[in-house]
Structure formats: C-alpha cells, structure tokens
Motif scaffolding. Structure first.
Motif, PDB file in Angstrom:
ATOM      1  N   VAL A  73      -0.171  -6.811   1.802  1.00 15.07           N
ATOM      2  CA  VAL A  73       0.624  -7.754   2.410  1.00 15.07           C
ATOM      3  C   VAL A  73      -0.472  -7.801   3.782  1.00 15.07           C
ATOM      4  CG1 VAL A  73       2.374  -7.158   4.401  1.00 15.07           C
ATOM      5  CG2 VAL A  73       2.351  -6.314   1.840  1.00 15.07           C
ATOM      6  N   LYS A  74      -0.477  -9.260   5.024  1.00 18.44           N
ATOM      7  CA  LYS A  74      -0.734  -9.721   6.068  1.00 18.44           C
ATOM      8  C   LYS A  74      -0.747  -9.393   6.612  1.00 18.44           C
ATOM      9  CE  LYS A  74      -1.143 -13.890   8.795  1.00 18.44           C
ATOM     10  NZ  LYS A  74      -0.698 -15.398   8.465  1.00 18.44           N
ATOM     11  N   ASP A  75      -1.852  -8.422   8.198  1.00 14.57           N
ATOM     12  CA  ASP A  75      -2.506  -7.276   8.619  1.00 14.57           C
ATOM     13  C   ASP A  75      -1.933  -6.134   8.638  1.00 14.57           C
ATOM     14  OD1 ASP A  75      -2.342 -10.533  10.647  1.00 14.57           O
ATOM     15  OD2 ASP A  75      -0.246 -11.155  10.312  1.00 14.57           O
ATOM     16  N   ILE A  76      -1.693  -5.878   7.692  1.00 20.14           N
ATOM     17  CA  ILE A  76      -1.479  -4.522   7.513  1.00 20.14           C
ATOM     18  C   ILE A  76      -3.328  -3.714   7.340  1.00 20.14           C
ATOM     19  CG2 ILE A  76       0.999  -4.553   6.518  1.00 20.14           C
ATOM     20  CD1 ILE A  76      -0.334  -3.665   3.916  1.00 20.14           C
ATOM     21  N   GLY A  77      -3.730  -4.477   7.207  1.00 21.23           N
ATOM     22  CA  GLY A  77      -5.398  -4.560   6.606  1.00 21.23           C
ATOM     23  C   GLY A  77      -5.903  -4.098   4.812  1.00 21.23           C
ATOM     24  N   PHE A  78      -7.520  -4.053   5.554  1.00 21.64           N
ATOM     25  CA  PHE A  78      -7.861  -3.406   3.534  1.00 21.64           C
ATOM     26  C   PHE A  78      -7.195  -2.372   3.112  1.00 21.64           C
ATOM     27  CE2 PHE A  78     -10.857  -2.931   0.506  1.00 21.64           C
ATOM     28  CZ  PHE A  78     -10.037  -3.750  -0.502  1.00 21.64           C
ATOM     29  N   PRO A  79      -6.410  -2.124   1.937  1.00 21.43           N
ATOM     30  CA  PRO A  79      -5.974  -1.193   1.091  1.00 21.43           C
ATOM     31  C   PRO A  79      -7.156  -0.251   0.682  1.00 21.43           C
ATOM     32  CG  PRO A  79      -5.491  -2.344  -0.064  1.00 21.43           C
ATOM     33  CD  PRO A  79      -5.990  -3.285   1.219  1.00 21.43           C
ATOM     34  N   TYR A  80      -7.911   0.522   1.296  1.00 18.35           N
ATOM     35  CA  TYR A  80      -8.842   1.344   1.053  1.00 18.35           C
ATOM     36  C   TYR A  80      -8.526   1.923  -0.248  1.00 18.35           C
ATOM     37  CZ  TYR A  80     -11.414  -1.762   4.994  1.00 18.35           C
ATOM     38  OH  TYR A  80     -11.997  -1.665   6.067  1.00 18.35           O
ATOM     39  N   VAL A  81      -7.525   3.250   0.787  1.00 19.93           N
ATOM     40  CA  VAL A  81      -7.359   4.475  -0.169  1.00 19.93           C
ATOM     41  C   VAL A  81      -7.008   3.938  -1.218  1.00 19.93           C
ATOM     42  CG1 VAL A  81      -5.561   6.258  -0.450  1.00 19.93           C
ATOM     43  CG2 VAL A  81      -7.152   5.890   2.235  1.00 19.93           C
ATOM     44  N   ALA A  82      -5.854   2.775  -1.797  1.00 18.03           N
ATOM     45  CA  ALA A  82      -5.317   2.239  -2.890  1.00 18.03           C
ATOM     46  C   ALA A  82      -6.620   1.868  -4.012  1.00 18.03           C
ATOM     47  CB  ALA A  82      -4.644   0.883  -2.661  1.00 18.03           C
ATOM     48  N   TYR A  83      -7.922   1.099  -3.617  1.00 14.76           N
ATOM     49  CA  TYR A  83      -8.614   0.201  -3.791  1.00 14.76           C
ATOM     50  C   TYR A  83      -9.901   2.070  -4.365  1.00 14.76           C
ATOM     51  CZ  TYR A  83      -7.930  -4.156  -3.799  1.00 14.76           C
ATOM     52  OH  TYR A  83      -7.486  -5.452  -3.763  1.00 14.76           O
ATOM     53  N   GLY A  84      -9.157   3.146  -3.421  1.00 15.46           N
ATOM     54  CA  GLY A  84     -10.682   4.135  -3.951  1.00 15.46           C
ATOM     55  C   GLY A  84      -9.870   5.118  -4.842  1.00 15.46           C
ATOM     56  N   CYS A  85      -8.240   5.215  -4.955  1.00 17.05           N
ATOM     57  CA  CYS A  85      -7.673   5.622  -6.154  1.00 17.05           C
ATOM     58  C   CYS A  85      -8.159   5.522  -7.352  1.00 17.05           C
ATOM     59  CB  CYS A  85      -6.485   5.466  -6.111  1.00 17.05           C
ATOM     60  SG  CYS A  85      -5.814   7.051  -4.417  1.00 17.05           S
ATOM     61  N   LYS A  86      -7.868   4.222  -7.367  1.00 17.94           N
ATOM     62  CA  LYS A  86      -7.918   2.691  -8.687  1.00 17.94           C
ATOM     63  C   LYS A  86      -9.741   3.139  -9.397  1.00 17.94           C
ATOM     64  CE  LYS A  86      -7.568  -1.448 -10.351  1.00 17.94           C
ATOM     65  NZ  LYS A  86      -7.383  -3.367  -9.620  1.00 17.94           N
ATOM     66  N   ALA A  87     -10.409   3.166  -8.565  1.00 21.70           N
ATOM     67  CA  ALA A  87     -11.361   3.028  -8.346  1.00 21.70           C
ATOM     68  C   ALA A  87     -11.458   5.220  -9.394  1.00 21.70           C
ATOM     69  CB  ALA A  87     -12.419   3.073  -7.930  1.00 21.70           C
ATOM     70  N   ARG A  88     -11.678   6.180  -9.263  1.00 20.48           N
ATOM     71  CA  ARG A  88     -11.172   7.024  -9.745  1.00 20.48           C
ATOM     72  C   ARG A  88     -10.560   6.935 -10.840  1.00 20.48           C
ATOM     73  NH1 ARG A  88     -11.136   8.359  -4.384  1.00 20.48           N
ATOM     74  NH2 ARG A  88      -9.226   8.842  -4.597  1.00 20.48           N
ATOM     75  N   ALA A  89      -9.338   6.144 -11.136  1.00 21.95           N
ATOM     76  CA  ALA A  89      -8.623   6.385 -12.508  1.00 21.95           C
ATOM     77  C   ALA A  89      -9.508   5.075 -13.443  1.00 21.95           C
ATOM     78  CB  ALA A  89      -7.523   5.965 -12.226  1.00 21.95           C
ATOM     79  N   LEU A  90     -10.061   4.551 -12.926  1.00 20.33           N
ATOM     80  CA  LEU A  90     -10.958   4.013 -13.933  1.00 20.33           C
ATOM     81  C   LEU A  90     -12.231   4.742 -14.284  1.00 20.33           C
ATOM     82  CD1 LEU A  90     -10.794  -0.201 -12.558  1.00 20.33           C
ATOM     83  CD2 LEU A  90      -9.588   1.040 -14.518  1.00 20.33           C
ATOM     84  N   ALA A  91     -12.467   5.840 -13.541  1.00 23.07           N
ATOM     85  CA  ALA A  91     -13.735   6.227 -14.157  1.00 23.07           C
ATOM     86  C   ALA A  91     -13.209   6.969 -14.953  1.00 23.07           C
ATOM     87  CB  ALA A  91     -14.548   6.221 -13.187  1.00 23.07           C
ATOM     88  N   LEU A  92     -12.503   7.725 -14.631  1.00 20.68           N
ATOM     89  CA  LEU A  92     -11.681   9.300 -15.361  1.00 20.68           C
ATOM     90  C   LEU A  92     -11.583   8.495 -16.979  1.00 20.68           C
ATOM     91  CD1 LEU A  92     -10.046  10.852 -12.948  1.00 20.68           C
ATOM     92  CD2 LEU A  92     -12.125  11.760 -13.713  1.00 20.68           C
ATOM     93  N   LEU A  93     -11.092   7.507 -17.253  1.00 21.57           N
ATOM     94  CA  LEU A  93     -10.476   6.155 -18.315  1.00 21.57           C
ATOM     95  C   LEU A  93     -11.996   6.074 -19.005  1.00 21.57           C
ATOM     96  CD1 LEU A  93      -7.560   4.224 -16.889  1.00 21.57           C
ATOM     97  CD2 LEU A  93      -7.278   6.128 -18.607  1.00 21.57           C
ATOM     98  N   GLY A  94     -12.956   6.021 -18.301  1.00 19.55           N
ATOM     99  CA  GLY A  94     -13.820   5.581 -19.160  1.00 19.55           C
ATOM    100  C   GLY A  94     -14.671   4.597 -18.591  1.00 19.55           C
ATOM    101  N   ARG A  95     -13.972   3.339 -17.963  1.00 22.92           N
ATOM    102  CA  ARG A  95     -13.860   2.837 -18.241  1.00 22.92           C
ATOM    103  C   ARG A  95     -15.015   2.220 -16.477  1.00 22.92           C
ATOM    104  NH1 ARG A  95      -7.954   0.243 -18.036  1.00 22.92           N
ATOM    105  NH2 ARG A  95      -8.697  -1.810 -16.791  1.00 22.92           N
ATOM    106  N   SER A  96     -16.400   2.912 -16.704  1.00 22.30           N
ATOM    107  CA  SER A  96     -17.359   2.704 -15.736  1.00 22.30           C
ATOM    108  C   SER A  96     -17.509   2.044 -14.740  1.00 22.30           C
ATOM    109  CB  SER A  96     -18.220   3.662 -16.325  1.00 22.30           C
ATOM    110  OG  SER A  96     -18.360   4.577 -17.040  1.00 22.30           O
ATOM    111  N   GLU A  97     -17.841   0.328 -15.401  1.00 25.18           N
ATOM    112  CA  GLU A  97     -18.000  -0.473 -14.902  1.00 25.18           C
ATOM    113  C   GLU A  97     -16.986  -1.113 -13.686  1.00 25.18           C
ATOM    114  OE1 GLU A  97     -20.761  -1.766 -14.313  1.00 25.18           O
ATOM    115  OE2 GLU A  97     -22.345  -0.016 -15.819  1.00 25.18           O
ATOM    116  N   GLU A  98     -16.190  -0.871 -14.460  1.00 24.29           N
ATOM    117  CA  GLU A  98     -14.530  -1.843 -13.969  1.00 24.29           C
ATOM    118  C   GLU A  98     -14.199  -0.852 -12.440  1.00 24.29           C
ATOM    119  OE1 GLU A  98     -11.118  -2.649 -15.555  1.00 24.29           O
ATOM    120  OE2 GLU A  98     -12.248  -2.094 -17.422  1.00 24.29           O
TER     121      GLU A  98
END
Length: 246
Positions: free
Chosen positions: A2-27
């Motif tokens: 959404v415009k003007d609310i800033g970059f969703p750092y927390v969301a991307y961080g949670c997504k990254a950890r979830a991908l790591a736990l799923l074994g999708r390391s490079e993603e």
C-alpha cells in the motif's frame, strides 16, 4: 504494498523465516532484500533490524550458525553506532543463543553481557530475567556453578517482583515461562553442587508457584460465572412486575 505506509519489513522477515523452515534456503536468503526499496532505505535503525537481524534469523533457520552470528554481530555494530540500545540488546541476545548452541561459551557470554547491559540501560525490567537466566546457563556450562546459582537467584527474585506487579495476563504468562526455565536451571546447579536441601527448596518453590497460578486462574473463572447462592440471592431481591399466577 500500500502506498505511503512504508516498506513491510516485518512481513518480509516472517516470509523469509517461513521459507527457510520449509527448506527453501535460497528464496529465504533473497527475500529481506529482494525488493529494491529495502536496499534504498537510509535509516540505519531499519537497516540494522531488517538486513542483518532478519538475515541472521534466516541463517539460523537454514542451519548456518557462522553466517547467523556474523549478521547478528553486524546488527549490533550498526545499532551501537547509531545509539539504538534496544536493538543492541536483541541482536546480541540472538548471537549469544547461536554461540551457546555451538559451544562457544566465551563468545556467548560476551554477547549476552552486552545484551543485558543494554536492557538495563533502557530500564527494560520485563526482559531482564531472560538475560540473567541466559548468563546463568552460560556460567553453568563453563563450570562456574557458584556464579550460575547467584544469577539464577537474581532472575527468580526479579521475576517474582514483576509477577506481583504485572499489569496483564499476557505479561504474566511470559514471565511464568521464564520462571520455569529459571527453576529448572537453578535446580540443576544446586544438584551438581550437592546442595540437596537447596535443590528441594527450589522444587517446592516451583510447585508453590504453579499452585498459586492455578488458584489465580480458578478465581478468575469464578468471577466470570456467579455461584448458585449468589444467583438465588439476586432472584429473591429482584422485584416482580406482573400480576396473577404463572
């Protein structure tokens, strides 16, 4: 996004950890900085939390402790340079956990000491028992049982005080979880020292704390549901506004 609310750092961080736990390391490794906006941010505080801290957590999930500690240490350096004390505490705490798992107790103690000092600097009393317990565990692993016992006792005293004055159940639940680890660690140290009476005292204190928490929850449940006697009293005292029989 959404415009003007800033970059969703927390969301991307949670997504990254979830991908790591799923074994999708490079993603996972690409996710926190995949969006160019994340790399263009000029705020050191955000950089320290988003890049190194989140990447460190991803590396923990992926199973690369060396890379994880490098990221956490970098986050600590950036936070110190910018005066973000709370960020120092959490970066160093995360680093200490990884070092402890790797058996690098001296490095873990160095980081945890920095974390605890930072927490004290910002007067974050609610997380202080967590850090005291971590230091106590490290002292125990290093064989300094006397210091470990002293730190566990400090953690227990601080936690009991905080529980007494805790403003809500969420904080109490977190403190009780910490207290459980404190009791277990303190009991183990007392047993290793051969202090049998002290070990039994710790067990009984833990049992008493558990019973007190149980009774508190029971009392809260009763307060929500009136007893039969109180209902009868309310019915008898309620005036009727109808004539005739049922």
């Amino acid at each position: 996004m959404v415009k003007d609310i800033g970059f969703p750092y927390v969301a991307y961080g949670c997504k990254a950890r979830a991908l790591a736990l799923l074994g999708r390391s490079e993603e996972a490794r690409k996710t926190p900085g995949a969006n160019p906006q994340a790399d263009r941010v000029n705020c050191t505080c955000r950089w320290s939390r988003v890049k190194p801290n989140l990447r460190g957590q991803v590396e923990v999930a992926v199973g690369d402790p060396r890379a994880a500690t490098e990221y956490f240490e970098e986050a600590g350096r950036l936070s110190r340079a910018s005066g973000f004390i709370h960020s120092i505490a959490w970066s160093m705490y995360e680093a200490a956990k990884v070092y402890r798992e790797e058996g690098r107790y001296a490095d873990a103690e160095r980081c945890e000491t920095q974390a605890m000092n930072a927490m004290r600097q910002v007067s974050d009393e609610y997380h202080l028992p967590l850090h005291l317990a971590m230091l106590a565990d490290l002292k125990s692993k290093e064989g300094d049982l006397a210091s470990a016992q002293e730190l566990y006792e400090q953690a227990a005293d601080v936690t009991e005080t905080l529980l007494t004055n805790s403003p809500n159940d969420e904080i109490k639940s977190s403190l009780i979880a910490t207290m459980s680890d404190v009791y277990k660690g303190n009991f183990a140290v007392a047993a290793r020292l051969g202090h049998t009476e002290e070990a039994f005292r710790i067990v009984e204190t833990a049992r008493g704390r558990s019973m007190a928490d149980l009774l508190r929850h029971l009392d809260r449940g009763r307060s929500r549901f009136p007893t039969l006697k109180s209902l009868q009293k309310r019915v008898q005292s309620t005036p009727t506004h109808f004539d005739g029989d049922f």
